[in-house]
Write a protein that holds these residues in place. Sequence first.
Motif, short mmCIF file in Angstrom:
data_model
loop_
_atom_site.label_atom_id
_atom_site.label_comp_id
_atom_site.label_asym_id
_atom_site.label_seq_id
_atom_site.Cartn_x
_atom_site.Cartn_y
_atom_site.Cartn_z
N THR A 73 0.82 -1.22 0.00
CA THR A 73 0.00 0.00 0.00
C THR A 73 0.84 1.26 0.00
O THR A 73 0.43 2.28 -0.52
CB THR A 73 -0.95 -0.01 1.22
OG1 THR A 73 -1.73 -1.20 1.19
CG2 THR A 73 -1.89 1.18 1.19
N VAL A 74 2.05 1.20 0.59
CA VAL A 74 2.92 2.37 0.57
C VAL A 74 3.24 2.75 -0.88
O VAL A 74 3.16 3.92 -1.26
CB VAL A 74 4.23 2.09 1.35
CG1 VAL A 74 5.23 3.21 1.12
CG2 VAL A 74 3.93 1.96 2.83
N LEU A 75 3.59 1.77 -1.70
CA LEU A 75 3.87 2.05 -3.11
C LEU A 75 2.62 2.54 -3.83
O LEU A 75 2.70 3.42 -4.68
CB LEU A 75 4.42 0.79 -3.79
CG LEU A 75 5.78 0.30 -3.30
CD1 LEU A 75 6.18 -0.98 -4.01
CD2 LEU A 75 6.85 1.36 -3.49
N ASP A 76 1.48 1.97 -3.50
CA ASP A 76 0.22 2.43 -4.09
C ASP A 76 0.00 3.91 -3.79
O ASP A 76 -0.39 4.69 -4.67
CB ASP A 76 -0.96 1.62 -3.56
CG ASP A 76 -0.94 0.17 -4.02
OD1 ASP A 76 -0.22 -0.11 -5.00
OD2 ASP A 76 -1.63 -0.66 -3.42
N ASP A 77 0.25 4.30 -2.54
CA ASP A 77 0.05 5.70 -2.15
C ASP A 77 1.08 6.61 -2.80
O ASP A 77 0.77 7.75 -3.18
CB ASP A 77 0.12 5.83 -0.62
CG ASP A 77 -1.13 5.30 0.08
OD1 ASP A 77 -2.13 5.04 -0.63
OD2 ASP A 77 -1.11 5.16 1.31
N LEU A 78 2.32 6.14 -2.91
CA LEU A 78 3.35 6.93 -3.60
C LEU A 78 2.93 7.21 -5.04
O LEU A 78 3.01 8.34 -5.52
CB LEU A 78 4.68 6.19 -3.58
CG LEU A 78 5.49 6.22 -2.28
CD1 LEU A 78 6.59 5.17 -2.32
CD2 LEU A 78 6.08 7.59 -2.03
N ILE A 79 2.45 6.18 -5.73
CA ILE A 79 2.04 6.34 -7.13
C ILE A 79 0.81 7.22 -7.24
O ILE A 79 0.68 8.02 -8.17
CB ILE A 79 1.80 4.95 -7.77
CG1 ILE A 79 3.14 4.21 -7.89
CG2 ILE A 79 1.15 5.09 -9.14
CD1 ILE A 79 3.01 2.76 -8.29
N LEU A 80 -0.10 7.11 -6.26
CA LEU A 80 -1.27 7.99 -6.23
C LEU A 80 -0.84 9.45 -6.17
O LEU A 80 -1.36 10.31 -6.90
CB LEU A 80 -2.15 7.65 -5.01
CG LEU A 80 -3.36 8.57 -4.77
CD1 LEU A 80 -4.33 8.49 -5.93
CD2 LEU A 80 -4.06 8.17 -3.46
N GLY A 81 0.13 9.75 -5.29
CA GLY A 81 0.64 11.12 -5.19
C GLY A 81 1.31 11.58 -6.46
O GLY A 81 1.13 12.73 -6.90
N ILE A 82 2.08 10.69 -7.10
CA ILE A 82 2.75 11.02 -8.36
C ILE A 82 1.72 11.36 -9.44
O ILE A 82 1.82 12.39 -10.11
CB ILE A 82 3.64 9.84 -8.81
CG1 ILE A 82 4.84 9.69 -7.87
CG2 ILE A 82 4.12 10.04 -10.25
CD1 ILE A 82 5.59 8.38 -8.04
N ASN A 83 0.73 10.49 -9.59
CA ASN A 83 -0.29 10.71 -10.63
C ASN A 83 -1.11 11.96 -10.38
O ASN A 83 -1.52 12.65 -11.31
CB ASN A 83 -1.20 9.49 -10.72
CG ASN A 83 -0.55 8.32 -11.42
OD1 ASN A 83 0.33 8.50 -12.25
ND2 ASN A 83 -0.96 7.11 -11.08
#
Length: 339
Positions: A73-83
């Motif tokens: 989920t950490v990576l999911d949230d990182l990618i959410l912020g990037i997008n």
Amino acid sequence: MKITLKEIAKMAGVSTSTVSRVLNNSKPVNEEIRKRVLDVLKETNYLPFVAQNLVLQQERLLIGVICPQHSNTVLDDLILGINRVCKIYGYDTVIGLTDSTRENEMHYIDLFSNVLSVQGIIFMGNQWDEQYTEITRKNIIPVVLAGQISSIPSIPSVHVDNLTASYEAVTYLILNGHRQIAMIRGTNGKSIREDRFTGYKNALADAGIPFDERLVADSDFSIEGGGKAMASLLEQNTLPTAVFCSTDSMAIGAINYLSDNGYRVPEDISVFGFDGLEITKLVRPSLSTVEYSAVEIGMTATRNLIKLCKGEEHIAPHINVIHHLVPRESTQSLNLVKR
């Protein structure tokens, strides 16, 4: 055979860096030279994403993201912020999922730099090194690390202060009467493995508690790995009263193993995680953790990368996001129990 960037440069009578500038639209290029490079690109059918759109006068801004292929989920949230930030500024993202090996990371760095010609790269892989830097420097592609601190001065990074946060979490356990404190340590990523481990050891040292290597077990970042590491800790003669885990997923695995084998959490062993995943509120007992915003890391890293893409040079080399401790049901105070 696919034509190379070097051959394109030779045919156009320019340097490879000039071709990269045209492909990335990263720095001003004389219009006559720009047209010459684009003509060669059309003649040779060298049309990666950005080049194709440049020729069509419909420039597409592209950012490459390199991250491990974990259900995390950490990576999911990182990618959410990037997008989220990319959408605001009109950038698209292309994501390279790696198996955390150097070979795989190198593949995507080369792909993004020499084939897709992205404007910039956000790296969330294992550990960025000088060889990676050489590839991106050669192609004039800016890079920002997300979730780990950069050891290379020219590469900026955005992350949580892993060392301080780990120190605070272990100190919390110490102040609550725990002295036999084990750690389940990550096997990948310098910041997560080394910095969180250093924070653990520093907290013990400052409290006058001798470090015992028997109380440290290694694990990947999965729930299953955390369970296996907990099993190895229980095989030691010294039973811990608390376990600090490098990630929440590992902590959940540890709790599952303890519960399945007749141990009570926190009555027998307290468990403390790290990352502040949403699931930590839902598991039973709810998990004590270090909480921070991975979305904020992704957003900040992307804003800085876009600044670099636009030619800004004064970017903060290292940015820490705010973290705080969230004690929950998985930890108890031995001071209260003794009373």
